[in-house]
Design a protein around this motif. Structure first.
Motif, PDB file in Angstrom:
ATOM      1  N   SER A 271     -65.506  -6.298 -86.449  1.00 34.40           N
ATOM      2  CA  SER A 271     -65.946  -4.296 -86.630  1.00 34.40           C
ATOM      3  C   SER A 271     -67.524  -4.507 -87.348  1.00 34.40           C
ATOM      4  O   SER A 271     -67.778  -5.982 -87.530  1.00 34.40           O
ATOM      5  CB  SER A 271     -64.584  -3.854 -87.395  1.00 34.40           C
ATOM      6  OG  SER A 271     -64.483  -4.773 -88.524  1.00 34.40           O
ATOM      7  N   ASP A 272     -67.551  -3.375 -87.601  1.00 34.16           N
ATOM      8  CA  ASP A 272     -69.262  -3.087 -88.207  1.00 34.16           C
ATOM      9  C   ASP A 272     -68.305  -3.231 -89.854  1.00 34.16           C
ATOM     10  O   ASP A 272     -67.266  -4.156 -90.066  1.00 34.16           O
ATOM     11  CB  ASP A 272     -69.399  -1.397 -87.828  1.00 34.16           C
ATOM     12  CG  ASP A 272     -70.137  -1.086 -86.638  1.00 34.16           C
ATOM     13  OD1 ASP A 272     -70.487  -2.234 -86.233  1.00 34.16           O
ATOM     14  OD2 ASP A 272     -69.413  -0.063 -86.616  1.00 34.16           O
ATOM     15  N   TRP A 273     -69.110  -3.739 -89.858  1.00 34.97           N
ATOM     16  CA  TRP A 273     -69.038  -3.800 -92.162  1.00 34.97           C
ATOM     17  C   TRP A 273     -68.785  -2.266 -92.761  1.00 34.97           C
ATOM     18  O   TRP A 273     -68.699  -1.333 -92.120  1.00 34.97           O
ATOM     19  CB  TRP A 273     -70.240  -4.088 -92.598  1.00 34.97           C
ATOM     20  CG  TRP A 273     -70.478  -5.749 -92.380  1.00 34.97           C
ATOM     21  CD1 TRP A 273     -71.633  -6.531 -92.132  1.00 34.97           C
ATOM     22  CD2 TRP A 273     -70.074  -6.725 -92.985  1.00 34.97           C
ATOM     23  NE1 TRP A 273     -71.926  -7.139 -91.405  1.00 34.97           N
ATOM     24  CE2 TRP A 273     -71.204  -8.030 -91.922  1.00 34.97           C
ATOM     25  CE3 TRP A 273     -69.116  -6.979 -93.422  1.00 34.97           C
ATOM     26  CZ2 TRP A 273     -70.533  -9.337 -92.546  1.00 34.97           C
ATOM     27  CZ3 TRP A 273     -69.037  -8.048 -93.782  1.00 34.97           C
ATOM     28  CH2 TRP A 273     -69.396  -9.791 -93.314  1.00 34.97           C
ATOM     29  N   SER A 274     -67.466  -3.221 -93.772  1.00 35.58           N
ATOM     30  CA  SER A 274     -67.606  -2.130 -93.776  1.00 35.58           C
ATOM     31  C   SER A 274     -68.000  -0.887 -94.938  1.00 35.58           C
ATOM     32  O   SER A 274     -69.631  -1.553 -95.225  1.00 35.58           O
ATOM     33  CB  SER A 274     -65.788  -1.983 -94.908  1.00 35.58           C
ATOM     34  OG  SER A 274     -65.999  -3.123 -95.837  1.00 35.58           O
ATOM     35  N   GLU A 275     -68.227   0.380 -95.959  1.00 29.87           N
ATOM     36  CA  GLU A 275     -68.346   0.909 -96.455  1.00 29.87           C
ATOM     37  C   GLU A 275     -69.182  -0.291 -97.671  1.00 29.87           C
ATOM     38  O   GLU A 275     -67.976  -0.766 -98.070  1.00 29.87           O
ATOM     39  CB  GLU A 275     -68.319   1.852 -96.796  1.00 29.87           C
ATOM     40  CG  GLU A 275     -68.350   2.936 -95.999  1.00 29.87           C
ATOM     41  CD  GLU A 275     -67.679   4.614 -96.886  1.00 29.87           C
ATOM     42  OE1 GLU A 275     -67.542   4.299 -98.245  1.00 29.87           O
ATOM     43  OE2 GLU A 275     -68.572   5.746 -95.690  1.00 29.87           O
ATOM     44  N   SER A 276     -69.940  -0.348 -98.707  1.00 32.77           N
ATOM     45  CA  SER A 276     -70.388  -1.586-100.439  1.00 32.77           C
ATOM     46  C   SER A 276     -69.564  -0.457-100.354  1.00 32.77           C
ATOM     47  O   SER A 276     -68.792   0.235-101.501  1.00 32.77           O
ATOM     48  CB  SER A 276     -71.680  -1.527-100.329  1.00 32.77           C
ATOM     49  OG  SER A 276     -72.467  -1.677 -99.188  1.00 32.77           O
ATOM     50  N   LEU A 277     -68.290  -1.449-101.890  1.00 32.12           N
ATOM     51  CA  LEU A 277     -68.604  -1.542-102.236  1.00 32.12           C
ATOM     52  C   LEU A 277     -68.389  -2.291-103.661  1.00 32.12           C
ATOM     53  O   LEU A 277     -69.030  -3.493-103.750  1.00 32.12           O
ATOM     54  CB  LEU A 277     -66.737  -1.689-102.887  1.00 32.12           C
ATOM     55  CG  LEU A 277     -65.968  -2.353-104.448  1.00 32.12           C
ATOM     56  CD1 LEU A 277     -65.210  -0.851-104.858  1.00 32.12           C
ATOM     57  CD2 LEU A 277     -64.598  -2.893-103.869  1.00 32.12           C
ATOM     58  N   ARG A 278     -69.197  -1.328-105.043  1.00 28.48           N
ATOM     59  CA  ARG A 278     -69.699  -2.034-106.002  1.00 28.48           C
ATOM     60  C   ARG A 278     -69.029  -1.965-107.502  1.00 28.48           C
ATOM     61  O   ARG A 278     -68.562  -1.113-107.504  1.00 28.48           O
ATOM     62  CB  ARG A 278     -71.197  -1.132-106.363  1.00 28.48           C
ATOM     63  CG  ARG A 278     -72.717  -1.300-105.187  1.00 28.48           C
ATOM     64  CD  ARG A 278     -73.443  -0.655-105.230  1.00 28.48           C
ATOM     65  NE  ARG A 278     -74.984  -1.633-104.340  1.00 28.48           N
ATOM     66  CZ  ARG A 278     -74.873  -0.588-103.339  1.00 28.48           C
ATOM     67  NH1 ARG A 278     -73.806   0.550-102.586  1.00 28.48           N
ATOM     68  NH2 ARG A 278     -75.841  -0.465-102.388  1.00 28.48           N
ATOM     69  N   ALA A 279     -68.439  -3.226-107.688  1.00 27.31           N
ATOM     70  CA  ALA A 279     -68.144  -3.161-109.339  1.00 27.31           C
ATOM     71  C   ALA A 279     -68.950  -4.326-109.784  1.00 27.31           C
ATOM     72  O   ALA A 279     -69.594  -5.076-109.393  1.00 27.31           O
ATOM     73  CB  ALA A 279     -66.631  -3.827-108.709  1.00 27.31           C
ATOM     74  N   GLN A 280     -68.917  -3.878-111.419  1.00 27.98           N
ATOM     75  CA  GLN A 280     -68.892  -4.565-112.853  1.00 27.98           C
ATOM     76  C   GLN A 280     -67.729  -5.618-112.544  1.00 27.98           C
ATOM     77  O   GLN A 280     -66.621  -5.633-113.827  1.00 27.98           O
ATOM     78  CB  GLN A 280     -69.720  -3.843-113.570  1.00 27.98           C
ATOM     79  CG  GLN A 280     -70.968  -4.833-114.443  1.00 27.98           C
ATOM     80  CD  GLN A 280     -71.627  -4.141-115.760  1.00 27.98           C
ATOM     81  OE1 GLN A 280     -70.173  -3.475-116.220  1.00 27.98           O
ATOM     82  NE2 GLN A 280     -72.107  -4.522-115.881  1.00 27.98           N
ATOM     83  N   THR A 281     -67.913  -6.847-113.288  1.00 27.93           N
ATOM     84  CA  THR A 281     -67.569  -7.995-113.937  1.00 27.93           C
ATOM     85  C   THR A 281     -67.003  -7.508-115.432  1.00 27.93           C
ATOM     86  O   THR A 281     -67.750  -7.372-116.039  1.00 27.93           O
ATOM     87  CB  THR A 281     -68.372  -9.392-113.222  1.00 27.93           C
ATOM     88  OG1 THR A 281     -68.785  -9.760-113.611  1.00 27.93           O
ATOM     89  CG2 THR A 281     -67.145  -9.643-111.613  1.00 27.93           C
ATOM     90  N   PRO A 282     -65.949  -8.416-115.558  1.00 31.65           N
ATOM     91  CA  PRO A 282     -65.716  -8.598-117.205  1.00 31.65           C
ATOM     92  C   PRO A 282     -67.081  -9.242-117.757  1.00 31.65           C
ATOM     93  O   PRO A 282     -67.386 -10.263-117.166  1.00 31.65           O
ATOM     94  CB  PRO A 282     -64.032  -8.725-116.959  1.00 31.65           C
ATOM     95  CG  PRO A 282     -63.680  -8.445-116.357  1.00 31.65           C
ATOM     96  CD  PRO A 282     -65.057  -8.921-115.015  1.00 31.65           C
TER      97      PRO A 282
END
Length: 860
Positions: free
Chosen positions: A304-315
């Protein structure tokens, strides 16, 4: 219903107008094209133009002139009712031909026209593929058309399935390469085969693609995953779980993630993930980008196409790195010093979180007691400590989870060890924003160096300590470093290279810039002061933004006002703290014009302001010292001779005032008187030394002293040869023996220099008058008698003992007795009494016990 009827009527009107326009366009004649108006590239075409009856020129049909145009260019013409032309070499695409009629005295009239289409037959479509997006999507196919036909081409897509099912779709678009059947394949028979084929047709030919066979699993592409989220258990980066949602038939997933500042992805493939996966290699306090893709089968189908990007910062996590700390020392007074600490920020991977503050601990090694603990949010810290003792500093960084390991440094004299100082330090420009620093290891202790530290900061004439400090560390085997951090063009930097070894360090420095030009302005002279025959020039420093690099030297120019000669100048090596310089070569009472310039390696600046100066003081003292020294040497040489010494003494005695003269001692108190008392039987003078026989009375024969000059006695030169003896006989009446001419054996050695007082006494007693027993005071038997020097009393009395030392040419003598007449000569510039002839109240004899003598007068 009424709306539909209006639309049909409008369409009918438009079609009628188009037909009418076509009829009107070719009402005078026709244009025919053979073999066809659509031809293959490279083919030949025949074009004919024919006039309809009674549509030519009115006068005569022979005047009909038909002209054929290709676009706007005339290609053929003919007189008559028809025109025919053969055309070759037409290019791909559409070419317009127009036939026109030309009559005499009239404009050209358009008869008719034709468009000829030149193209190619369609190529076989390639790479036919079909896909169904998601389980609920429709089947769509794509292909590659091949080269453009330049003609109208029709594409037909056909799909055949099990149970003789057939679906067909046409596309009449000129550039058609995609068709959607609008049907949905279901997973009821995932292994069932389907066949697709596409055919292209135009007026020059047709072509079909190869059949493409596939199953449901082959063409169904899952939809991208959605609802992606990440969870950190107990706010720990080591417990991270990624969640998402997917279609039900998905069997395989792949994940990719990367830090925001990176271009490389980390890939992970998971099977039967069911919408979750644990990530274990994430870095603390780092912002990541996550994407997920799905697939229905391990081997078949497509991702499948790539999903929308999720951006998150680690602790955050506790910092792991150590700070790079450097320091500077500055003496405040004899007992205190200022320590300025600087450190660089930790990298993101080392900080592992947001640094909230820095902890600084200052400790004295000898006492082992923490003196100062400080918390700061800046990357620098300063304090004042005593200059005595050994000190160490520890600096650490702290975030919400903890602190880094402290960096400890010992406060030492960074330039205290001369043996560790690098030599031949130089800085060369390398590009617009970098400087290459090169040095040589210490000559005497290169192996002792543990590391080099290269430090640079902008050069400020004011010595501002707030200028940002930059540094980098280099291993001991490197002898060069490229500095590019915080380096700007046209700015001069002060560069230090430190060689560190344990608790010792040596340093060397230089100046450098990444790019330079000639300064934009010269120094501004603010004051000119005169100091002891020279001038002191003071100036203001050139602003940093106008120096355009590192200054090498200043130049001070001067020339006489209104002069056309070339100015003189002196060069002054540039020093940061220098703002004044003396000039000693200016002449007094001459007006000069002065100005200054500055130089970099690129050239000289324009001149600064002009100032005028005129020395009002005396000329240069060197102009007087040299002649004075020469005159002094000549005078010393002249007065070192005995003759000139005696003349000077006489002159000085003549100029001395009367009131500063010393008195001649009383003769009655002299040793001569005490040694020879006035007793007849005891007084025995050395008569054998006199030139004439002296009587021996009961009392000592008194000496009659003739009146002499006051202070200065005329000097008579002795003639050369034997005239001295002859003339002496005429005056004295007797001849001096050879024995009398020699110094007495009992006399002390002659002295070369007589004191002034004793020489004056000699002058007073050189001429003595003596009488025989039969002489009378009124008429002396013998005139002036000159006694030999040996007949005078010795140094035991009050007369000088070195009379014999007088030069022979200075013995007073005269050619006649008249020259010895008493005179009064005074050269003194001070008032004094004249020496008048003595008036004696004691008879015609004057005894020594009745006489007192001084340097300037005779007193009874």
């Amino acid at each position: 219903m009424a709306h539909r009827g209006c639309s049909l009527a409008l369409i009918f009107i438009i079609m009628w107008l188009l037909i009418k326009a076509k009829i009107d366009e070719c009402r005078r004649g026709d244009v025919t094209v053979k073999p066809s108006r659509a031809i293959l590239l490279g083919s030949t075409v025949n074009i004919s133009c024919t006039l309809k009856p009674r549509q030519g020129c009115l006068n005569d049909s022979r005047h009909n002139k038909l002209i054929l145009y290709k676009f706007d260019r005339r290609i053929n013409f003919h007189h008559g009712h028809s025109l025919s032309s053969q055309i070759t070499g037409l290019p791909l695409g559409t070419t317009l031909f127009v036939c026109k009629l030309a009559c005499i005295n009239s404009d050209e009239i358009k008869i008719c026209g034709a468009e000829i289409l030149v193209g190619v037959a369609p190529e076989q479509p390639q790479n036919l593929s079909c896909i169904q997006k998601g389980e609920q999507g429709t089947v769509a196919c794509t292909w590659v058309r091949g080269r453009d036909t330049h003609l109208y081409t029709e594409y037909t897509l056909q799909l055949s399935g099990p149970k003789n099912l057939t679906w067909q779709k046409q596309c009449k678009d000129h550039y058609c390469d995609y068709l959607d059947f609008g049907i949905n394949l279901t997973p009821e028979s995932p292994e069932s085969n389907f066949t697709a084929k596409v055919t292209a047709v135009n007026s020059l030919g047709s072509s079909s693609s190869f059949p493409s066979t596939f199953t449901f699993l082959d063409i169904v592409r899952p939809l991208p995953p959605w609802d992606i989220r990440i969870n950190f258990k107990k706010a720990s980066v080591s417990r991270c779980t990624l969640h998402w949602r997917d279609e039900g038939l998905v069997l395989l997933n792949r994940l990719r993630y990367r830090p925001n500042n990176s271009r490389l992805w980390n890939m992970v493939n998971v099977t039967k993930a069911k919408g979750r996966h644990d990530l274990l290699d994430l870095k603390p306090f780092t912002e990541y980008e996550f994407q997920i893709s799905s697939k229905l089968h391990l081997c078949k189908g497509s991702w499948s196409d790539w999903s929308e990007s999720l951006r998150a910062q680690t602790p955050e996590e506790e910092p792991t790195g150590m700070l790079d700390v450097w320091y500077m020392k500055r003496h405040i007074d004899y007992s205190r010093q200022q320590i300025s600490l600087f450190w660089k920020n930790l990298s993101i991977s080392e900080a592992r979180g947001k640094i909230h503050h820095y902890e600084v601990t200052l400790q004295e090694l000898t006492g082992g007691k923490a003196v100062t603990q400080n918390i700061t949010g800046h990357t620098s810290w300063s304090t004042v400590i005593p200059r005595t003792g050994s000190w160490t500093v520890a600096v650490s960084a702290a975030n919400s989870k903890g602190s880094s390991l402290p960096t400890r440094i010992n406060i030492t004299n960074l330039c205290g060890a001369g043996l560790l100082a690098p030599h031949q330090v130089s800085a060369n420009s390398e590009g617009k924003d970098s400087i290459r620093v090169i040095w040589q290891p210490p000559r005497k202790a290169p192996s002792a160096v543990q590391e080099y530290v290269v430090e640079w900061r902008e050069l400020h004439p004011t010595g501002d300590t707030q200028v940002p400090l930059n540094w980098l560390r280099s291993p001991p085997y490197n002898v060069s470093a490229l500095i590019s951090e915080n380096v700007k063009p046209y700015i001069c930097y002060e560069i230090h290279v430190y060689a560190l070894s344990g608790y010792q360090g040596g340093c060397s420095s230089t100046l450098g810039n990444s790019k330079h030009e000639a300064p934009r302005s010269g120094p501004h002279i603010n004051a000119i002061t005169e100091e002891k025959g020279s001038v002191l020039i003071s100036w203001n420093s050139i602003p940093v933004q106008e120096q355009m690099g590192c200054l090498l030297q200043y130049r001070i120019y001067w020339k006489e006002r209104d002069s056309n000669s070339q100015p003189q100048f002196c060069e002054i090596p540039y020093r940061v703290s220098q703002n004044s310089h003396p000039i000693n070569s200016l002449q007094p009472r001459v007006t000069y014009v002065l100005w200054m310039t500055a130089l970099t390696a690129a050239g000289e600046s324009s001149q600064g302001n002009e100032r005028e100066i005129c020395l009002q003081g005396k000329a240069n003292w060197m102009a007087f010292v040299a002649p004075s020294i020469c005159i002094a040497i000549i005078m010393v040489g002249i007065f070192s001779t005995h003759y000139f010494q005696q003349k000077v003494i006489v002159l000085l005695e003549a100029l001395r005032p009367q009131w500063c003269s010393r008195e001649i001692p009383d003769p009655a108190n002299s040793t001569c008187t005490k040694k020879y008392p006035i007793v007849e039987e005891n007084t025995q003078l050395p008569l054998d030394r006199l030139l004439t026989d002296w009587p021996t009375p009961e009392d000592p024969e008194p000496l009659v002293i003739s009146e002499v000059l006051h202070q200065v006695t005329p000097v008579f030169r002795r003639p050369h040869g034997s005239n001295w003896l002859q003339r002496g006989k005429g005056i004295q009446g007797h001849q001096t023996s050879e024995k009398d001419k020699l110094p007495s054996a009992s006399s002390p050695p002659p002295s070369r220099a007589l004191p002034a007082e004793r020489r004056q006494l000699v002058d007073l007693y050189k001429v003595l008058e003596s009488r025989g027993p039969d002489s009378k005071p009124e008429n002396p038997a013998s005139p002036w008698t000159v006694l030999p020097a040996g007949d005078l009393p010795t140094h035991d009395g009050y007369l000088p003992s070195n009379i014999d030392d007088l030069p022979a040419h200075e013995v007073p003598l005269s050619d006649s007795l008249e020259d010895l007449e008493p005179q009064h000569i005074s050269l003194s510039v001070f008032p004094s009494s004249s020496l008048h002839p003595l008036t004696f109240s004691c008879g015609d004899k004057l005894t020594l016990d009745q006489l007192k003598m001084g340097c300037d007068s005779l007193m009874l």
